[in-house]
Motif scaffolding. Structure first.
Motif, PDB file in Angstrom:
ATOM      1  N   ALA A   8       0.823  -1.213   0.000  1.00 15.53           N
ATOM      2  CA  ALA A   8       0.000   0.000   0.000  1.00 15.53           C
ATOM      3  C   ALA A   8       0.853   1.258   0.000  1.00 15.53           C
ATOM      4  O   ALA A   8       0.425   2.307  -0.494  1.00 15.53           O
ATOM      5  CB  ALA A   8      -0.934  -0.007   1.210  1.00 15.53           C
ATOM      6  N   LEU A   9       2.074   1.172   0.543  1.00 15.94           N
ATOM      7  CA  LEU A   9       2.936   2.353   0.636  1.00 15.94           C
ATOM      8  C   LEU A   9       3.848   2.523  -0.577  1.00 15.94           C
ATOM      9  O   LEU A   9       4.514   3.551  -0.707  1.00 15.94           O
ATOM     10  CB  LEU A   9       3.792   2.263   1.905  1.00 15.94           C
ATOM     11  N   LYS A  10       3.900   1.519  -1.457  1.00 13.71           N
ATOM     12  CA  LYS A  10       4.859   1.552  -2.563  1.00 13.71           C
ATOM     13  C   LYS A  10       4.432   2.474  -3.699  1.00 13.71           C
ATOM     14  O   LYS A  10       5.278   3.083  -4.353  1.00 13.71           O
ATOM     15  CB  LYS A  10       5.083   0.136  -3.106  1.00 13.71           C
ATOM     16  N   MET A  11       3.129   2.563  -3.969  1.00 15.66           N
ATOM     17  CA  MET A  11       2.683   3.336  -5.128  1.00 15.66           C
ATOM     18  C   MET A  11       3.045   4.814  -4.950  1.00 15.66           C
ATOM     19  O   MET A  11       2.617   5.448  -3.990  1.00 15.66           O
ATOM     20  CB  MET A  11       1.169   3.200  -5.324  1.00 15.66           C
ATOM     21  N   PRO A  12       3.832   5.400  -5.849  1.00 14.57           N
ATOM     22  CA  PRO A  12       4.203   6.823  -5.718  1.00 14.57           C
ATOM     23  C   PRO A  12       2.992   7.730  -5.923  1.00 14.57           C
ATOM     24  O   PRO A  12       2.010   7.331  -6.549  1.00 14.57           O
ATOM     25  CB  PRO A  12       5.252   7.016  -6.818  1.00 14.57           C
ATOM     26  N   GLU A  13       3.091   8.948  -5.412  1.00 14.67           N
ATOM     27  CA  GLU A  13       1.932   9.846  -5.425  1.00 14.67           C
ATOM     28  C   GLU A  13       1.460  10.187  -6.835  1.00 14.67           C
ATOM     29  O   GLU A  13       0.243  10.204  -7.079  1.00 14.67           O
ATOM     30  CB  GLU A  13       2.253  11.117  -4.638  1.00 14.67           C
ATOM     31  N   PRO A  14       2.339  10.485  -7.814  1.00 10.23           N
ATOM     32  CA  PRO A  14       1.828  10.768  -9.164  1.00 10.23           C
ATOM     33  C   PRO A  14       1.026   9.609  -9.743  1.00 10.23           C
ATOM     34  O   PRO A  14      -0.005   9.823 -10.392  1.00 10.23           O
ATOM     35  CB  PRO A  14       3.117  11.018  -9.975  1.00 10.23           C
ATOM     36  N   GLU A  15       1.507   8.383  -9.503  1.00 10.05           N
ATOM     37  CA  GLU A  15       0.768   7.214  -9.976  1.00 10.05           C
ATOM     38  C   GLU A  15      -0.560   7.071  -9.226  1.00 10.05           C
ATOM     39  O   GLU A  15      -1.573   6.679  -9.804  1.00 10.05           O
ATOM     40  CB  GLU A  15       1.621   5.952  -9.797  1.00 10.05           C
ATOM     41  N   LEU A  16      -0.555   7.409  -7.932  1.00 11.70           N
ATOM     42  CA  LEU A  16      -1.782   7.347  -7.143  1.00 11.70           C
ATOM     43  C   LEU A  16      -2.811   8.351  -7.662  1.00 11.70           C
ATOM     44  O   LEU A  16      -4.010   8.033  -7.743  1.00 11.70           O
ATOM     45  CB  LEU A  16      -1.466   7.633  -5.672  1.00 11.70           C
ATOM     46  N   ILE A  17      -2.360   9.549  -8.048  1.00 10.81           N
ATOM     47  CA  ILE A  17      -3.273  10.557  -8.598  1.00 10.81           C
ATOM     48  C   ILE A  17      -3.872  10.067  -9.905  1.00 10.81           C
ATOM     49  O   ILE A  17      -5.073  10.213 -10.152  1.00 10.81           O
ATOM     50  CB  ILE A  17      -2.529  11.891  -8.802  1.00 10.81           C
ATOM     51  N   ASP A  18      -3.049   9.447 -10.748  1.00 14.95           N
ATOM     52  CA  ASP A  18      -3.549   8.915 -12.008  1.00 14.95           C
ATOM     53  C   ASP A  18      -4.512   7.759 -11.786  1.00 14.95           C
ATOM     54  O   ASP A  18      -5.472   7.582 -12.536  1.00 14.95           O
ATOM     55  CB  ASP A  18      -2.364   8.471 -12.874  1.00 14.95           C
ATOM     56  N   HIS A  19      -4.274   6.981 -10.738  1.00 16.91           N
ATOM     57  CA  HIS A  19      -5.072   5.793 -10.465  1.00 16.91           C
ATOM     58  C   HIS A  19      -6.392   6.134  -9.764  1.00 16.91           C
ATOM     59  O   HIS A  19      -7.452   5.590 -10.109  1.00 16.91           O
ATOM     60  CB  HIS A  19      -4.257   4.829  -9.586  1.00 16.91           C
ATOM     61  N   LEU A  50      -7.090  13.207  -7.832  1.00 16.32           N
ATOM     62  CA  LEU A  50      -6.443  14.148  -6.919  1.00 16.32           C
ATOM     63  C   LEU A  50      -7.164  14.214  -5.578  1.00 16.32           C
ATOM     64  O   LEU A  50      -6.524  14.380  -4.537  1.00 16.32           O
ATOM     65  CB  LEU A  50      -6.391  15.533  -7.560  1.00 16.32           C
ATOM     66  N   ASP A  51      -8.487  14.106  -5.582  1.00 17.50           N
ATOM     67  CA  ASP A  51      -9.232  14.148  -4.316  1.00 17.50           C
ATOM     68  C   ASP A  51      -8.715  13.099  -3.339  1.00 17.50           C
ATOM     69  O   ASP A  51      -8.489  13.387  -2.163  1.00 17.50           O
ATOM     70  CB  ASP A  51     -10.723  13.921  -4.567  1.00 17.50           C
ATOM     71  N   SER A  52      -8.557  11.880  -3.814  1.00 17.75           N
ATOM     72  CA  SER A  52      -8.110  10.788  -2.941  1.00 17.75           C
ATOM     73  C   SER A  52      -6.687  11.009  -2.453  1.00 17.75           C
ATOM     74  O   SER A  52      -6.369  10.784  -1.285  1.00 17.75           O
ATOM     75  CB  SER A  52      -8.209   9.451  -3.686  1.00 17.75           C
ATOM     76  N   ALA A  53      -5.801  11.459  -3.361  1.00 16.43           N
ATOM     77  CA  ALA A  53      -4.406  11.680  -2.984  1.00 16.43           C
ATOM     78  C   ALA A  53      -4.287  12.794  -1.947  1.00 16.43           C
ATOM     79  O   ALA A  53      -3.519  12.680  -0.975  1.00 16.43           O
ATOM     80  CB  ALA A  53      -3.572  12.007  -4.222  1.00 16.43           C
ATOM     81  N   VAL A  54      -5.045  13.876  -2.131  1.00 18.53           N
ATOM     82  CA  VAL A  54      -4.980  14.990  -1.192  1.00 18.53           C
ATOM     83  C   VAL A  54      -5.641  14.612   0.136  1.00 18.53           C
ATOM     84  O   VAL A  54      -5.199  15.053   1.199  1.00 18.53           O
ATOM     85  CB  VAL A  54      -5.626  16.246  -1.808  1.00 18.53           C
ATOM     86  N   TYR A  55      -6.676  13.803   0.076  1.00 16.83           N
ATOM     87  CA  TYR A  55      -7.297  13.322   1.318  1.00 16.83           C
ATOM     88  C   TYR A  55      -6.278  12.571   2.176  1.00 16.83           C
ATOM     89  O   TYR A  55      -6.224  12.745   3.396  1.00 16.83           O
ATOM     90  CB  TYR A  55      -8.488  12.422   0.983  1.00 16.83           C
ATOM     91  N   LEU A  56      -5.457  11.764   1.531  1.00 17.69           N
ATOM     92  CA  LEU A  56      -4.418  11.044   2.277  1.00 17.69           C
ATOM     93  C   LEU A  56      -3.401  12.001   2.875  1.00 17.69           C
ATOM     94  O   LEU A  56      -2.841  11.741   3.950  1.00 17.69           O
ATOM     95  CB  LEU A  56      -3.711  10.050   1.352  1.00 17.69           C
ATOM     96  N   ARG A  57      -3.176  13.121   2.207  1.00 16.90           N
ATOM     97  CA  ARG A  57      -2.206  14.089   2.723  1.00 16.90           C
ATOM     98  C   ARG A  57      -2.682  14.748   4.023  1.00 16.90           C
ATOM     99  O   ARG A  57      -1.884  15.329   4.745  1.00 16.90           O
ATOM    100  CB  ARG A  57      -1.903  15.155   1.667  1.00 16.90           C
ATOM    101  N   PHE A 115      -6.161   3.662   4.813  1.00 20.82           N
ATOM    102  CA  PHE A 115      -6.909   4.340   3.760  1.00 20.82           C
ATOM    103  C   PHE A 115      -6.126   4.387   2.448  1.00 20.82           C
ATOM    104  O   PHE A 115      -6.737   4.472   1.383  1.00 20.82           O
ATOM    105  CB  PHE A 115      -7.302   5.741   4.222  1.00 20.82           C
ATOM    106  N   ARG A 116      -4.821   4.323   2.512  1.00 20.73           N
ATOM    107  CA  ARG A 116      -4.051   4.233   1.262  1.00 20.73           C
ATOM    108  C   ARG A 116      -4.345   2.901   0.565  1.00 20.73           C
ATOM    109  O   ARG A 116      -4.519   2.856  -0.663  1.00 20.73           O
ATOM    110  CB  ARG A 116      -2.550   4.367   1.550  1.00 20.73           C
ATOM    111  N   HIS A 117      -4.405   1.850   1.358  1.00 19.74           N
ATOM    112  CA  HIS A 117      -4.768   0.549   0.790  1.00 19.74           C
ATOM    113  C   HIS A 117      -6.177   0.581   0.218  1.00 19.74           C
ATOM    114  O   HIS A 117      -6.431   0.082  -0.891  1.00 19.74           O
ATOM    115  CB  HIS A 117      -4.667  -0.536   1.870  1.00 19.74           C
ATOM    116  N   GLN A 118      -7.123   1.170   0.955  1.00 18.12           N
ATOM    117  CA  GLN A 118      -8.509   1.199   0.504  1.00 18.12           C
ATOM    118  C   GLN A 118      -8.660   2.028  -0.769  1.00 18.12           C
ATOM    119  O   GLN A 118      -9.414   1.661  -1.678  1.00 18.12           O
ATOM    120  CB  GLN A 118      -9.411   1.780   1.603  1.00 18.12           C
ATOM    121  N   ILE A 119      -7.954   3.137  -0.854  1.00 17.22           N
ATOM    122  CA  ILE A 119      -8.051   3.991  -2.039  1.00 17.22           C
ATOM    123  C   ILE A 119      -7.463   3.300  -3.258  1.00 17.22           C
ATOM    124  O   ILE A 119      -7.993   3.400  -4.369  1.00 17.22           O
ATOM    125  CB  ILE A 119      -7.335   5.333  -1.765  1.00 17.22           C
ATOM    126  N   ILE A 120      -6.381   2.555  -3.072  1.00 13.62           N
ATOM    127  CA  ILE A 120      -5.749   1.861  -4.194  1.00 13.62           C
ATOM    128  C   ILE A 120      -6.593   0.681  -4.675  1.00 13.62           C
ATOM    129  O   ILE A 120      -6.740   0.466  -5.881  1.00 13.62           O
ATOM    130  CB  ILE A 120      -4.335   1.386  -3.795  1.00 13.62           C
TER     131      ILE A 120
END
Length: 773
Positions: A79-90, A93-100, A604-609
């Motif tokens: 769950a921690l391996k996916m980099p943020e740019p890839e997470l935004i694409d996947h 942005l709402d989900s990535a910023v929520y994690l922040r 939540f990173r796992h759940q979002i991915i």
């Protein structure tokens, strides 16, 4: 009053609960028959298929690869391996910023906790106020000796707390500034690189003035061809299709029952399935279930067709609102961000929500009634917040040794057992409050819908702001005031009035023990329970057994859910509030909050991915709300610190705290002026750049075909699919050309070319307008 032993027992119980949840999740997620429950996002993206295993039949349901059981915790590092740019694409942005937001909590509280434990805890522990005789009548425990309550009045040690308050404030503001700058940059970059979406070219127009000579559609077309002649492209009027939506929903429900009984009959074709037509099938005539639902569905199909025709052809079904689309993003930005009429209450424009973000039911609400609706809900929320204090105080009183012994004296011998006593004081108050607040988010969402917001994102942000306010008044202030009043009742009754503020000043920090138990129940065990997804797991398997017949049915049975901003963000903000308030008062609470932020970030990173399928994408438009609520928590902590020092008779040091709220509010105003515009406005420069690039890359783009039916009410599309009709929804009223339109008004102001609606060329400007039959 919970002791150190009670807190230890509560921690052990919650850690054990969290471990059980994680272990159950780790085992359930690797079973083939649960794959669609724990990885639905990949199925919806078409990147994953049902696991197939050759060999024994049991392999289709149970994972027999024992090596995978040895790696059951590998989901955490993955769950921690996916980099943020890839997470935004996947995930967006709402989900990535929520994690922040969780990372923001860690950035703020880890250094604060280090400083507080290194400096404040020794200062508090080596004081001896709670050992003195002057406050022997106040209930306290060993853990309170780590708080500011243990520092005696007029002690010079309070200067340490003041210096730390300044240090914590400056650090929090610095982190907030850097994060606001980062999120604003991410948003602009996301908007610049984002794929083409209908909302980039569209605005929502409300409060279209009635015209005796023109329909709403004609009026909208005429107005925008006159005032935006070079950029207007097309529009779609809004219909009041709420009744049609209810009929379509009812038909879907009956189709599910028909599928259920057909599957049941296919398993045992020797006996026709029977049912009763009364309430919940408990009474009424006994009929053949297949024939009954087939007949009812046919009746509903006819009703849907009739209602659909009525909505399309009845002018009263047209709402004075429309989605207007433009040829360029620049044109849409100008329209959305400017006043359209000399009367500021007419022709109101705002950015159109993303099509999947539109809350269609509220578009039918007359604009003039919105103010009244919001006033009613404001008053209702006040009374809900006020009267909720009474049951919360009652529950808090019962969730204590004294409360239970008073309500049920016969339980006293059992309660006095050490383990049970520790369980009640360290675990029961937190779980009681958690259970009591289960239905609150649903109530607040209903109130937001009644207020008339037209998008899911605005509904969630409104409900979140009220949930936060409710938490502050009832959970924070209510728990402190009610808990203090119940625990110190004898003290209040037997001391003079001028001593009561001193008792309150000592007792408020002592309430940290209750919040520690609440954090462990809600923030430790509760977060671990989130990843288990017990409710979606049960519902999926029930649907899979009774309703699923095809792969499409199996896909519809998945319920990935979403982040739930209206419930998740206020919970995070409540922990910010607790951390900032108690950082200088009772630092022992900080490690519990840090564990929450770290655990929640991983979960939540796992759940979002893998799980959540976000219902909309707002481009992190919620960040100003997040920033503002952290600022509010910071100011509250400073005000409470001033009040606390006042009760400690630290008159010389208290004035130095007054500057903190002033500096914090100034900092907020600076951030608001510097960064907030990036979240509420779309720069014309950015819009022009994106339009220019798109024209260079796709010179032959048929934008009108792309936007033509983007904002058609979903119920029309659904009813079309059900009836297998090919004709277009709403006829010509849904498809307006970018041609000039003549007005039917007796006016000299019109446009030169013909309209798709009227079909007649317009005379030149100085001439009179030709009346249309």
């Amino acid at each position: 009053m919970a002791t150190l032993g009670d807190i230890g027992l509560s921690a052990a119980l919650n850690i054990l609960s969290a471990l059980i949840f994680f272990l159950a999740f780790a085992l359930l997620r690797i079973q083939p028959f649960n794959d669609r429950v724990y990885f639905p996002k990949w199925y919806l993206k078409g990147l994953r298929s049902s696991p197939s295993h050759s060999g024994a039949f049991v392999r289709k349901f149970v994972n027999l690869d024992f090596r995978s059981y040895l790696r059951f915790l590998n989901w955490m590092p993955v769950a921690l391996k996916m980099p943020e740019p890839e997470l935004i694409d996947h995930a967006g942005l709402d989900s990535a910023v929520y994690l922040r937001i969780y990372l923001l909590g860690l950035k703020i509280f880890v250094p604060i906790a280090f400083l507080a434990w290194a400096i404040l805890v020794p200062v508090n522990w080596t004081s001896s106020n709670l050992n003195g005789k002057q406050l022997l009548n106040v209930t306290s425990s060993d853990i309170d000796k780590l708080s500011i309550s243990n520092v005696p009045a007029e002690s010079p040690r309070f200067w340490t707390h003041i210096v730390m308050a300044y240090a914590f404030t400056f650090w929090t503001c610095y982190v907030l500034l850097k994060e606001y700058e980062k999120i604003a940059s991410m948003r602009l970059q996301f908007l610049a690189s984002e794929r083409r979406r209908p909302d980039q070219f569209s605005v929502l127009v409300r409060n279209v003035p009635p015209d005796p000579d023109e329909s709403v559609s004609e009026s909208v077309e005429h107005f925008f061809l006159v005032n935006h002649p070079d950029h207007y492209l097309t529009h779609q009027v809004v219909y009041d299709a709420n009744k049609l939506a209810k009929l379509v929903k009812k038909k879907k429900k009956m189709q599910n029952w028909l599928v259920y009984y057909r599957n049941k009959f296919s398993r045992n074709d020797s006996k026709r399935p029977m049912m009763k037509t009364g309430f919940l099938g408990l009474w009424g005539d006994r009929v053949d279930a297949l024939e009954y639902y087939t007949t009812e569905i046919d009746k509903l199909s006819k009703e849907i067709a009739e209602e659909r025709e009525r909505v399309i052809n009845d002018p009263k079904s047209v709402v004075p609102a429309a989605f207007v689309s433009f040829k360029t993003r620049w044109g849409a930005a100008v329209c959305a961000q400017t006043q359209q009429s000399r009367n500021p209450t007419l022709w109101l424009t705002d950015w159109a929500p993303e099509p999947r973000d539109v809350y269609w039911k509220n578009l039918a609400i007359p604009y003039v009634s919105l103010t009244v609706r919001r006033l009613i809900m404001g008053v209702s929320f006040f009374f809900l917040t006020f009267f909720f204090m009474i049951p919360i105080a009652f529950v808090q009183s019962l969730a204590s040794i004294e409360g239970i012994e008073k309500a049920a004296p016969f339980l006293k011998p059992i309660i006095e057992i050490k383990f049970i006593k520790s369980f009640i004081q360290g675990f029961l108050p937190g779980i009681a409050l958690k259970l009591f607040l289960i239905f609150l988010p649903g109530i607040l969402m209903i109130m937001s819908k009644f207020e008339g917001f037209t998008s899911l994102s605005s509904l969630e942000r409104r409900a979140a702001s009220r949930y936060y306010l409710f938490n502050f008044v009832n959970v924070f202030l209510g728990s402190i005031i009610a808990g203090t009043a119940f625990e110190q009742l004898d003290t209040f009754m037997n001391q003079s009035a001028n001593e009561i503020p001193e008792t309150l000043g000592v007792a408020i920090p002592m309430k940290a023990t209750f919040f520690i138990t609440y954090i462990m129940v809600d923030g430790w065990a509760g977060i671990a329970g989130e990843i288990l997804m017990l409710k979606p797991l049960i519902i999926y398997h029930l649907k899979n057994f009774f309703l699923v017949k095809t792969e499409k049915d199996r896909e519809e049975a998945m319920d990935p859910g979403s982040l739930g901003f209206n419930t998740g963000e206020p919970r995070i903000q409540f922990y910010f509030l607790l951390g900032l308030v108690y950082a200088t008062v009772t630092p022992v609470l900080l490690p519990f909050i840090i564990v929450f932020f770290a655990l929640a970030y991983v979960v939540f990173r796992h759940q979002i991915i893998n799980v959540y399928n976000q219902e909309y994408e707002s481009g992190a438009a919620f960040w100003p709300d997040v920033h503002g609520r952290v600022i509010i928590a910071l100011v509250i902590s400073q005000v409470l610190m001033m009040g606390l020092l006042g009760t400690k008779e630290a008159a010389q040091s208290t004035p130095f705290i007054i500057a903190l709220p002033v500096l914090t509010i100034w900092f907020h105003m600076f951030c608001k002026g510097r960064y907030e515009s990036a979240f509420v406005k779309y720069p014309l420069q950015e819009a022009m750049m994106k339009d220019t690039l798109e024209r260079a890359r796709e010179p032959n783009l048929n934008l009108k075909g792309y936007l033509q039916n983007a904002y058609t009410h979903p119920v029309f599309k659904e009813s079309e699919e059900d009836e297998e009709e090919d004709h277009e929804v709403g006829g010509d009223s849904w498809e307006t050309e970018s041609a000039r339109v003549p007005t039917k008004r007796q006016s000299r102001r019109n446009t030169p070319l013909a309209s798709r609606i009227s079909g007649v060329s317009s005379p030149s400007l100085p001439d009179a307008v030709v009346e249309q039959p």
